[in-house]
Design a protein around this motif. Structure first.
Motif, PDB file in Angstrom:
ATOM      1  N   TYR A  12      72.780  59.143  73.539  1.00 36.51           N
ATOM      2  CA  TYR A  12      72.801  60.545  73.121  1.00 36.51           C
ATOM      3  C   TYR A  12      73.621  61.331  74.126  1.00 36.51           C
ATOM      4  O   TYR A  12      73.335  61.289  75.331  1.00 36.51           O
ATOM      5  CB  TYR A  12      71.370  61.084  73.048  1.00 36.51           C
ATOM      6  CG  TYR A  12      70.525  60.298  72.062  1.00 36.51           C
ATOM      7  CD1 TYR A  12      70.678  60.500  70.691  1.00 36.51           C
ATOM      8  CD2 TYR A  12      69.624  59.333  72.499  1.00 36.51           C
ATOM      9  CE1 TYR A  12      69.941  59.764  69.778  1.00 36.51           C
ATOM     10  CE2 TYR A  12      68.883  58.587  71.595  1.00 36.51           C
ATOM     11  CZ  TYR A  12      69.042  58.807  70.232  1.00 36.51           C
ATOM     12  OH  TYR A  12      68.321  58.074  69.326  1.00 36.51           O
ATOM     13  N   CYS A  13      74.641  61.969  73.595  1.00 36.72           N
ATOM     14  CA  CYS A  13      75.534  62.731  74.454  1.00 36.72           C
ATOM     15  C   CYS A  13      75.409  64.201  74.075  1.00 36.72           C
ATOM     16  O   CYS A  13      75.362  64.542  72.888  1.00 36.72           O
ATOM     17  CB  CYS A  13      76.967  62.247  74.236  1.00 36.72           C
ATOM     18  SG  CYS A  13      78.216  63.341  74.925  1.00 36.72           S
ATOM     19  N   GLY A  14      75.359  65.074  75.082  1.00 36.92           N
ATOM     20  CA  GLY A  14      75.238  66.507  74.831  1.00 36.92           C
ATOM     21  C   GLY A  14      76.404  67.023  73.999  1.00 36.92           C
ATOM     22  O   GLY A  14      76.255  67.937  73.201  1.00 36.92           O
ATOM     23  N   LYS A  15      77.563  66.419  74.184  1.00 40.81           N
ATOM     24  CA  LYS A  15      78.753  66.903  73.464  1.00 40.81           C
ATOM     25  C   LYS A  15      78.948  66.184  72.129  1.00 40.81           C
ATOM     26  O   LYS A  15      79.273  66.790  71.126  1.00 40.81           O
ATOM     27  CB  LYS A  15      79.993  66.669  74.349  1.00 40.81           C
ATOM     28  CG  LYS A  15      80.308  67.863  75.219  1.00 40.81           C
ATOM     29  CD  LYS A  15      81.798  68.078  75.450  1.00 40.81           C
ATOM     30  CE  LYS A  15      82.554  66.921  76.016  1.00 40.81           C
ATOM     31  NZ  LYS A  15      82.835  66.882  77.425  1.00 40.81           N
ATOM     32  N   CYS A  16      78.771  64.845  72.132  1.00 42.44           N
ATOM     33  CA  CYS A  16      79.139  64.047  70.950  1.00 42.44           C
ATOM     34  C   CYS A  16      77.952  63.694  70.064  1.00 42.44           C
ATOM     35  O   CYS A  16      78.132  63.094  69.004  1.00 42.44           O
ATOM     36  CB  CYS A  16      79.851  62.774  71.368  1.00 42.44           C
ATOM     37  SG  CYS A  16      81.133  63.044  72.581  1.00 42.44           S
ATOM     38  N   GLY A  17      76.755  63.991  70.502  1.00 45.06           N
ATOM     39  CA  GLY A  17      75.590  63.677  69.665  1.00 45.06           C
ATOM     40  C   GLY A  17      75.218  62.201  69.757  1.00 45.06           C
ATOM     41  O   GLY A  17      75.292  61.608  70.831  1.00 45.06           O
ATOM     42  N   THR A  34      76.792  56.776  80.561  1.00 39.51           N
ATOM     43  CA  THR A  34      77.871  57.709  80.226  1.00 39.51           C
ATOM     44  C   THR A  34      78.204  57.551  78.753  1.00 39.51           C
ATOM     45  O   THR A  34      77.998  56.496  78.166  1.00 39.51           O
ATOM     46  CB  THR A  34      79.143  57.413  81.055  1.00 39.51           C
ATOM     47  OG1 THR A  34      79.423  56.018  80.933  1.00 39.51           O
ATOM     48  CG2 THR A  34      78.952  57.782  82.500  1.00 39.51           C
ATOM     49  N   CYS A  35      78.731  58.590  78.178  1.00 43.91           N
ATOM     50  CA  CYS A  35      79.045  58.575  76.753  1.00 43.91           C
ATOM     51  C   CYS A  35      80.271  57.694  76.511  1.00 43.91           C
ATOM     52  O   CYS A  35      81.300  57.889  77.147  1.00 43.91           O
ATOM     53  CB  CYS A  35      79.310  60.001  76.282  1.00 43.91           C
ATOM     54  SG  CYS A  35      79.996  60.053  74.626  1.00 43.91           S
ATOM     55  N   PRO A  36      80.166  56.730  75.616  1.00 41.53           N
ATOM     56  CA  PRO A  36      81.304  55.848  75.341  1.00 41.53           C
ATOM     57  C   PRO A  36      82.486  56.615  74.756  1.00 41.53           C
ATOM     58  O   PRO A  36      83.622  56.168  74.866  1.00 41.53           O
ATOM     59  CB  PRO A  36      80.762  54.869  74.302  1.00 41.53           C
ATOM     60  CG  PRO A  36      79.279  55.021  74.327  1.00 41.53           C
ATOM     61  CD  PRO A  36      78.993  56.401  74.812  1.00 41.53           C
ATOM     62  N   THR A  37      82.238  57.783  74.168  1.00 39.20           N
ATOM     63  CA  THR A  37      83.328  58.530  73.539  1.00 39.20           C
ATOM     64  C   THR A  37      84.016  59.462  74.536  1.00 39.20           C
ATOM     65  O   THR A  37      85.224  59.394  74.723  1.00 39.20           O
ATOM     66  CB  THR A  37      82.794  59.349  72.348  1.00 39.20           C
ATOM     67  OG1 THR A  37      82.097  58.455  71.475  1.00 39.20           O
ATOM     68  CG2 THR A  37      83.921  60.028  71.587  1.00 39.20           C
ATOM     69  N   CYS A  38      83.233  60.318  75.228  1.00 42.61           N
ATOM     70  CA  CYS A  38      83.868  61.329  76.076  1.00 42.61           C
ATOM     71  C   CYS A  38      83.704  61.052  77.565  1.00 42.61           C
ATOM     72  O   CYS A  38      84.275  61.752  78.389  1.00 42.61           O
ATOM     73  CB  CYS A  38      83.302  62.720  75.752  1.00 42.61           C
ATOM     74  SG  CYS A  38      81.602  62.942  76.327  1.00 42.61           S
ATOM     75  N   GLY A  39      82.942  60.032  77.910  1.00 44.00           N
ATOM     76  CA  GLY A  39      82.785  59.691  79.316  1.00 44.00           C
ATOM     77  C   GLY A  39      81.831  60.599  80.067  1.00 44.00           C
ATOM     78  O   GLY A  39      81.553  60.374  81.240  1.00 44.00           O
TER      79      GLY A  39
HETATM   80 ZN    ZN Z   1      79.999  62.314  74.515  1.00 40.72          ZN
END
Ligand code: ZN
Ligand code: ANZ
Length: 832
Positions: A439-444, A480-485
């Motif tokens: 779960y990423c704060g930016k990417c969900g 860490t988020c796999p999409t935005c790091g």
């Molecule tokens: Zn993210």
């Protein structure tokens, strides 16, 4: 004579099979493939006789099919994730992984002791990363296909331990650990959208004619497909609001004299606000919520209900009818609201009688009273009456016509509802495959990329009471988020262990594969499973989930079949004093104990002999002793008669032709018994896995051999007949008692393994009875019975019949019109 030293013998042949890798199979064989699978065990503690029974069944089928020339895959593995390991960790301070692996090692030894022939190179262990990596991969596949989603759902919550409890951890409404009263709490959880496959899961049951009918029916009922209609009832409070009900009987709409909504229905809460019924309604709802679904829907359950104070209109009759709430209506099914048709629904009938609501007959069956003196609801079909423009229609037709009319009026829709719910796979615990999302704060919600699988379980976690050990492991959660790091948190729920077992049968085909869950060519070759064996307790969920997974993989183009298991044998349990054997109940008979005392062959044969495989049976020591005696007798008679037997191979001493000897020749009789035994064993196994009756046939044969030995002096024994009789006995017992027969086969002079032999075939001319009983009728009345040579022609039969004393007497003075004979059965003489 050598003593039957089963310990020595069993050890010796285990080593031989092991060094020769007898049960290793691959795809290059020229023999046709056969996949024999038994449900993999949960490795708790140690194996008991229930395990011994089911794994013996698989082993016998495997050895039997091998002897029929098949290339048989017979793998074994471990359903190794799950709650008991975690409980053991809490209670004994042993890590779930260590506890599980130690149990596996222990059970594996027990299996080897029983002589179960597995291709151990294919062992699958669900709790190890090389397996759960692919369980996670399959989850991501579901996610990509829109089949995995997240929503709020209630869980059992212990406020003292601050932890989620599985249903098994709630004992009589309190926490198993601290005895605090358990509450319901809403949590975000993961589901698999199995309902999207509901129709296919029902429809494809017709492909499964190799399954027991009762299992197919259980699956069908579990899915519970009901074609019907939604019908809207406008509220009579001027609000333009409508209550939507689901019915399978729109033909009975004119008989709906009230409405019932579930206590949890939003309308009830609304009705409770600012009405004179508020207090009473709230109390009723609280009471209904405390009941289990089974308590609420059982037909024995007393119907309880309350008027809500609301009314609505029956659009068909124009009547204003009351809205009630009752315990027997469930919020989770249909729309949570029902139209009450007391004349044609039994629950409604009981409810209406109890609360004085009107009963109106609208379907007239033949011979059914149409007055209000009904004793029970009339459920059958009939003619529509008191039904306005639909008067006189057959009720079946009425269903479609009323629904069509409702659709036209904008008051309903034709629909199908299912009992099946989406599969909740989230478990707030440690010992399972982590759900691979972050779960990423930016990417969900971000799925973990395939090349970063597996998301491994950390070993060092805290098992003391509190939130799930994973949720408390910072090392695990922080990522860490796999999409935005950017910083992200891992999902801490793990998957239901039914996910692990929904695809293990595919992994066995190619266990070393590390680029995907399985190798397509291997799955193409081995799948589907030809024979699946397992307990009836898995008749619904495990089989349904596996069928669902297979269909998803089919849609993804990864497999070329839609059903994983062609044939299913659902075995019964082994009980001790009437109770299922289980470690937790402490009523276990261990296979080791029996193997040490009587030998593995006795343990195996006993579990097969005690009952047909589908039936449960109770463990008895005397039964075991009986089987042990039988095997000793097999041993002794082979040794006692083997010197009377001719040499190995087809050579036959001149003049030794027992098969063509006179009918009463004892050598011929022995041969016939042996061939009959073989036919009975073969057909019993082929038709219905009748291992118990097959073993009885072998027991009879052993008696026959002793009788033969007793009556016939050595010089009169036919070496050919003795050899054949002994060899057929040993060969046909080989799948059941593999060690004993291996030893006896060598004692009979063979150099190869009995398990590499071909299953023998019987000589039908020997099997056939010599004489048969034929009934003689005169004008259809039985007058006499006679014995004649089997196969006597119909013409000859007529002659013989007319020559009988009694028949002559009964036809005397009458004219014989005709004689009808059926070979080997009967003769009918028609006289005037
Ligand atoms: Zn993210
Ligand atoms: C009116 C009616 C008349 C019904 C009649 C039956 C016979 P199955 O076949 O199991 O799908 N029903 C609908 N929703 C319900 C709920 N949430 N809780 C309890 N009962 C519910 O059953 C469908 C029938 O069960 C529906 O058809 C409805 O009653 C009831 F002569 O509607 B029937």
């Amino acid at each position: 004579m050598q003593r039957y030293d089963f310990r020595e013998i069993e050890k010796k042949w285990h080593k031989d099979w092991e060094t020769r890798r007898v049960f290793d199979v691959d795809m290059v064989s020229r023999r046709p493939k056969y996949y024999c699978l038994v449900m993999f065990p949960y490795p708790s503690g140690e194996a008991h006789m229930g395990h011994c029974r089911v794994y013996t069944l698989g082993d016998v089928i495997t050895r039997y099919r091998r002897m029929h020339g098949f290339n048989v895959l017979h793998p074994m593995g471990w359903d190794a994730f799950g709650l008991p390991a975690e409980n053991a960790a809490i209670q004994r301070r042993q890590h779930p992984r260590d506890w599980t692996l130690a149990n596996i090692a222990r059970i594996k030894k027990q299996f080897d002791l029983l002589g179960l022939g597995y291709d151990w190179r294919r062992e699958v262990t669900a709790c190890l990363p090389d397996y759960y990596r692919w369980t996670q991969w399959l989850f991501l596949l579901m996610y990509r296909r829109g089949l995995a989603y997240r929503r709020k759902a209630p869980v059992n919550w212990c406020p003292t331990c601050a932890t989620v409890l599985a249903n098994e951890q709630v004992v009589a409404g309190v926490c198993w650990r601290c005895e605090t009263k358990v509450e319901k709490k809403e949590l975000e959880q993961w589901f698999l959208r199995i309902t999207q496959y509901a129709d296919r899961l029902v429809d494809d049951l017709k492909l499964l004619d190799g399954w027991p009918e009762r299992v197919r029916i259980m699956q069908e009922n579990w899915i519970g497909r009901s074609p019907g209609a939604y019908v809207d009832f406008p509220l009579a409070d001027g609000s333009r609001e409508r209550i939507k009900v689901f019915t399978t009987r729109s033909d009975t709409l004119y008989g709906a004299t009230y409405l019932v909504v579930a206590p949890e229905h939003p309308l009830v809460a609304k009705a409770a606000v600012g009405s004179g019924y508020g207090e009473e309604l709230r109390r009723f709802v609280a009471w209904a919520r405390s009941l289990s679904e089974i308590d609420r829907t059982g037909s024995e359950q007393e119907k309880e209900g309350l008027f809500t104070g609301l009314y609505c209109f029956n659009a068909a009759t124009g009547e204003k009818i009351p809205v009630w709430t009752a315990n027997y209506v469930l919020m989770e099914y249909g729309t949570g609201a029902v139209m009450g048709v007391p004349a044609h629904d039994q629950r409604d009938f009981e409810f209406a009688r109890k609360f004085g609501l009107p009963v109106r007959v609208v379907i007239q069956g033949t011979g059914v009273p149409n007055a209000a003196n009904l004793q029970e609801a009339y459920l059958g079909p009939g003619t529509m009456i008191q039904s306005g423009p639909f008067e006189g229609l057959p009720s079946e037709e009425g269903k479609t016509q009323v629904a069509a009319w409702l659709e036209g009026e904008g008051l309903g829709q034709v629909t199908t509802v299912y009992r099946l719910r989406d599969w909740l796979i989230s478990r707030q615990r440690y010992w399972g495959a982590p759900i691979p999302v972050v779960y990423c704060g930016k990417c969900g919600i971000v799925p973990v990329p395939e090349d970063r699988l597996p998301v491994e379980l950390p070993y060092n976690v805290d098992f003391t009471p509190g939130a799930s050990p994973l949720a408390r492991s910072e090392e695990f959660v922080k990522t860490t988020c796999p999409t935005c790091g950017g910083p992200a948190r891992r999902e801490t729920d793990t998957m239901d262990t039914f996910v692990d077992s929904s695809w293990y049968y595919l992994r066995y085909t190619s266990p070393g594969e590390d680029g995907r869950p399985f190798t397509p060519a291997a799955v193409d070759y081995w799948m589907p499973v030809d024979q699946y064996v397992g307990g009836i307790e898995h008749a619904v969920l495990h089989l349904l989930y596996s069928r669902f997974f297979t269909k998803v993989l089919y849609d993804e183009g990864l497999v070329g079949f839609v059903e994983p298991f062609t044939n299913l044998l659902a075995n019964g349990m082994v009980t001790l004093n009437g109770k299922a054997m289980s470690k937790s109940k402490g009523n276990i008979v261990s296979p080791d104990e029996i193997a040490v005392k009587y030998g593995a062959d006795t343990a195996r044969v006993f579990t097969l002999f005690a009952a047909p495989p589908e039936k449960e049976f109770d463990w008895t020591d005397t039964g075991v002793q009986g089987v042990s005696r039988f095997l000793k007798r097999v041993w002794s008679i082979v040794f006692e008669l083997k010197d009377s037997a001719g040499g190995v191979g087809p050579s036959q001493a001149a003049g030794d032709d027992p098969a063509h000897a006179a009918g009463d020749d004892p050598n011929r009789a022995l041969l016939r018994s042996a061939h009959r035994m073989l036919k009975k064993i073969t057909t019993d196994i082929d038709h219905h896995f009748g291992f118990n009756t097959a073993i009885s046939a072998a027991m009879e044969m052993v008696n026959e051999l002793y009788r033969y030995q007793g009556v016939l002096p050595e010089v009169q024994r036919s070496p050919g007949a003795v050899r054949q009789a002994l060899e057929l006995l040993v060969l046909s017992l080989a799948p059941f008692a593999p060690h004993l027969t291996e030893e006896l086969w060598r004692a009979l002079g063979h150099t190869g393994s009995v398990h590499d032999e071909k299953w023998p075939s019987w000589d039908e001319s020997l099997v056939r009875a010599d004489e048969v009983e034929v009934g003689i009728q005169v004008n259809g009345k039985l007058r006499d019975r006679i014995m004649v040579a089997a196969g006597t022609s119909e013409a000859a039969l007529g002659e013989i019949a007319l020559g009988q004393e009694r028949i002559r007497a009964s036809v005397e003075g009458k004219t014989i019109v005709k004689v009808v004979a059926v070979a080997d059965r009967l003769v009918n003489i028609v006289v005037k």
